[in-house]
Design a protein around this motif. Sequence first.
Motif, PDB file in Angstrom:
ATOM      1  N   PHE A 254       0.828  -1.202   0.000  1.00  0.00           N
ATOM      2  CA  PHE A 254       0.000   0.000   0.000  1.00  0.00           C
ATOM      3  C   PHE A 254       0.864   1.253   0.000  1.00  0.00           C
ATOM      4  O   PHE A 254       2.033   1.240   0.407  1.00  0.00           O
ATOM      5  N   VAL A 255       0.262   2.357  -0.455  1.00  0.00           N
ATOM      6  CA  VAL A 255       0.920   3.661  -0.492  1.00  0.00           C
ATOM      7  C   VAL A 255       0.002   4.665   0.188  1.00  0.00           C
ATOM      8  O   VAL A 255      -1.229   4.634  -0.023  1.00  0.00           O
ATOM      9  N   LEU A 256       0.579   5.554   0.980  1.00  0.00           N
ATOM     10  CA  LEU A 256      -0.206   6.560   1.698  1.00  0.00           C
ATOM     11  C   LEU A 256       0.214   7.955   1.273  1.00  0.00           C
ATOM     12  O   LEU A 256       1.408   8.240   1.167  1.00  0.00           O
ATOM     13  N   GLN A 257      -0.774   8.822   1.031  1.00  0.00           N
ATOM     14  CA  GLN A 257      -0.509  10.230   0.744  1.00  0.00           C
ATOM     15  C   GLN A 257      -1.552  11.093   1.441  1.00  0.00           C
ATOM     16  O   GLN A 257      -2.761  10.808   1.371  1.00  0.00           O
ATOM     17  N   ASN A 258      -1.101  12.125   2.110  1.00  0.00           N
ATOM     18  CA  ASN A 258      -2.014  13.108   2.667  1.00  0.00           C
ATOM     19  C   ASN A 258      -2.358  14.121   1.578  1.00  0.00           C
ATOM     20  O   ASN A 258      -1.614  14.296   0.606  1.00  0.00           O
ATOM     21  N   GLY A 267      -7.043  15.452   4.462  1.00  0.00           N
ATOM     22  CA  GLY A 267      -7.241  14.045   4.759  1.00  0.00           C
ATOM     23  C   GLY A 267      -6.113  13.214   4.209  1.00  0.00           C
ATOM     24  O   GLY A 267      -4.988  13.700   4.031  1.00  0.00           O
ATOM     25  N   PHE A 268      -6.426  11.936   3.956  1.00  0.00           N
ATOM     26  CA  PHE A 268      -5.408  11.050   3.408  1.00  0.00           C
ATOM     27  C   PHE A 268      -6.041  10.100   2.397  1.00  0.00           C
ATOM     28  O   PHE A 268      -7.252   9.875   2.384  1.00  0.00           O
ATOM     29  N   VAL A 269      -5.177   9.565   1.540  1.00  0.00           N
ATOM     30  CA  VAL A 269      -5.551   8.531   0.580  1.00  0.00           C
ATOM     31  C   VAL A 269      -4.578   7.383   0.765  1.00  0.00           C
ATOM     32  O   VAL A 269      -3.359   7.579   0.706  1.00  0.00           O
ATOM     33  N   GLU A 270      -5.098   6.195   1.005  1.00  0.00           N
ATOM     34  CA  GLU A 270      -4.261   4.997   0.987  1.00  0.00           C
ATOM     35  C   GLU A 270      -4.716   4.140  -0.180  1.00  0.00           C
ATOM     36  O   GLU A 270      -5.929   3.910  -0.346  1.00  0.00           O
ATOM     37  N   VAL A 273      -2.038  -0.694  -6.050  1.00  0.00           N
ATOM     38  CA  VAL A 273      -2.219  -1.057  -7.461  1.00  0.00           C
ATOM     39  C   VAL A 273      -1.797  -2.513  -7.642  1.00  0.00           C
ATOM     40  O   VAL A 273      -0.673  -2.884  -7.295  1.00  0.00           O
ATOM     41  N   MET A 274      -2.720  -3.329  -8.142  1.00  0.00           N
ATOM     42  CA  MET A 274      -2.436  -4.741  -8.390  1.00  0.00           C
ATOM     43  C   MET A 274      -3.100  -5.173  -9.699  1.00  0.00           C
ATOM     44  O   MET A 274      -4.298  -4.934  -9.901  1.00  0.00           O
ATOM     45  N   SER A 275      -2.303  -5.758 -10.594  1.00  0.00           N
ATOM     46  CA  SER A 275      -2.830  -6.314 -11.856  1.00  0.00           C
ATOM     47  C   SER A 275      -3.632  -5.286 -12.640  1.00  0.00           C
ATOM     48  O   SER A 275      -4.737  -5.570 -13.141  1.00  0.00           O
ATOM     49  N   GLY A 276      -3.109  -4.036 -12.719  1.00  0.00           N
ATOM     50  CA  GLY A 276      -3.763  -2.997 -13.494  1.00  0.00           C
ATOM     51  C   GLY A 276      -5.012  -2.432 -12.839  1.00  0.00           C
ATOM     52  O   GLY A 276      -5.786  -1.730 -13.496  1.00  0.00           O
ATOM     53  N   ARG A 277      -5.235  -2.699 -11.572  1.00  0.00           N
ATOM     54  CA  ARG A 277      -6.414  -2.213 -10.854  1.00  0.00           C
ATOM     55  C   ARG A 277      -5.950  -1.415  -9.641  1.00  0.00           C
ATOM     56  O   ARG A 277      -5.015  -1.794  -8.936  1.00  0.00           O
ATOM     57  N   ILE A 278      -6.621  -0.288  -9.386  1.00  0.00           N
ATOM     58  CA  ILE A 278      -6.299   0.519  -8.221  1.00  0.00           C
ATOM     59  C   ILE A 278      -7.478   0.464  -7.242  1.00  0.00           C
ATOM     60  O   ILE A 278      -8.642   0.516  -7.645  1.00  0.00           O
ATOM     61  N   ALA A 279      -7.156   0.291  -5.985  1.00  0.00           N
ATOM     62  CA  ALA A 279      -8.152   0.353  -4.913  1.00  0.00           C
ATOM     63  C   ALA A 279      -7.688   1.406  -3.929  1.00  0.00           C
ATOM     64  O   ALA A 279      -6.513   1.411  -3.525  1.00  0.00           O
ATOM     65  N   LEU A 280      -8.580   2.320  -3.570  1.00  0.00           N
ATOM     66  CA  LEU A 280      -8.160   3.393  -2.669  1.00  0.00           C
ATOM     67  C   LEU A 280      -9.211   3.661  -1.611  1.00  0.00           C
ATOM     68  O   LEU A 280     -10.402   3.449  -1.814  1.00  0.00           O
ATOM     69  N   TRP A 281      -8.716   4.139  -0.455  1.00  0.00           N
ATOM     70  CA  TRP A 281      -9.539   4.476   0.703  1.00  0.00           C
ATOM     71  C   TRP A 281      -9.241   5.924   1.055  1.00  0.00           C
ATOM     72  O   TRP A 281      -8.080   6.295   1.272  1.00  0.00           O
ATOM     73  N   ILE A 282     -10.268   6.757   1.093  1.00  0.00           N
ATOM     74  CA  ILE A 282     -10.098   8.199   1.273  1.00  0.00           C
ATOM     75  C   ILE A 282     -10.824   8.647   2.530  1.00  0.00           C
ATOM     76  O   ILE A 282     -12.012   8.334   2.727  1.00  0.00           O
ATOM     77  N   ALA A 283     -10.131   9.402   3.377  1.00  0.00           N
ATOM     78  CA  ALA A 283     -10.734  10.055   4.541  1.00  0.00           C
ATOM     79  C   ALA A 283     -10.564  11.554   4.361  1.00  0.00           C
ATOM     80  O   ALA A 283      -9.437  12.039   4.200  1.00  0.00           O
ATOM     81  N   ALA A 284     -11.669  12.306   4.375  1.00  0.00           N
ATOM     82  CA  ALA A 284     -11.633  13.757   4.159  1.00  0.00           C
ATOM     83  C   ALA A 284     -12.320  14.469   5.315  1.00  0.00           C
ATOM     84  O   ALA A 284     -13.438  14.107   5.708  1.00  0.00           O
ATOM     85  N   VAL A 285     -11.650  15.507   5.863  1.00  0.00           N
ATOM     86  CA  VAL A 285     -12.153  16.267   7.007  1.00  0.00           C
ATOM     87  C   VAL A 285     -11.769  17.730   6.824  1.00  0.00           C
ATOM     88  O   VAL A 285     -10.962  18.068   5.945  1.00  0.00           O
TER      89      VAL A 285
END
Length: 396
Positions: A254-258, A267-270, A273-285
Amino acid sequence: MFARWGWLGLAVALFAGVVWLSVARPWKPHGYSGLEFAPMTPAADARTPLLSRGGALVIAVADDSPADKAGIKAGEVVSAIDRTAIGSARQASEIVRRHKAGDRIQLTLFDIPEGEIHPAHAVLVFAAAPPVTRKLSVRPPRTLAKEHFDRPAMVANAAWSRRIARGPTIKPLALTGLGDGHCNGFAPEDWRVAGRAKDDSFFHVMAGEGFAHAIYKSAALGRDNPQAFILDFLKATFGAPAVLTPAMARPFGFVLQNFGNTKGGAGFVEYRVMSGRIALWIAAVPGADADWAKPLVGAVVFSLHCASPGAPKLIPRDPKLAPTAVSLRCLEGSCGESDFAANYLSVLREGYVHNREGEMFLVNPRRDFWQDGADGPGFYHQIGGENEKLEPGRIN
């Protein structure tokens, strides 16, 4: 001559003694309340968050006393008497001692045993003396509104002393389930589902009031740059250009960026990227509230689970995943991508626990761990005066 000075010295000494007694010794009470006060303990402080300072702890209430009849219980905190703010146990005792039989006072209370943080009010009517339930050889003591000023000593500063001073229970934040389609998660009671994609590749929940958003998103990335994809998604979602901090590598790929945007959001985004697909989790405040709001919203976003297209197969749990960061399914040996993404909860100092009824709570695993209890080591919280053990993990 010396006799005259001797009598004068004796008179001065007697006068000084009377003055000293009147100042050093509290006056005897005129009425009976049945209350005993003590200074605030660390546990009482921790359980009255709306009481910024001061207060007097009710350490005991005599049976069948005016305080007992008024519904006051040991463990409650008196924050005011007749709207006068109480700064100490001594002040509360001195106010109570001034009243005689038949007087009425109103006490503002914080109910610690029941877990309530909102103040309640009790009206106490003073009696003339304690009730006599059996024949006594001497009259009942007239020491009313007794004070305890000696705090219990912690044993030789043992490692567990601070936990005992704070009390054996925690006050976890209750979470409620949110779901739509094949997506679900947990959030505080006032949150709601804001959106979901039909193929379960997008799930968005938000607070009922204020700016607080938790988002899960998965998509085919192809040859696109992950940074460009994230910036475009943040702008489309929140309506303002965003700026990302440098990428920080996290465990399990995983990669983390504020981030921050021009509307004051942060907030942050974690992501992974696997097999040409991106999955991300976003927290915004809101940026001004990031210190305290980001951990809470982060815990919400990592509770989000979707049966999204292209999601990797379940794999065994890695020992590095804390039990309070993952699902029960993961604890049993089958972990999904949201379980591995939630490794960031150890940085946010949040964790999931649940009770036997399936109710979910948030705790701080580094702070809220009580080493032992009636049901063995674990997390405990108080319901109706009894401790209930909470098990680690989220149930979705």
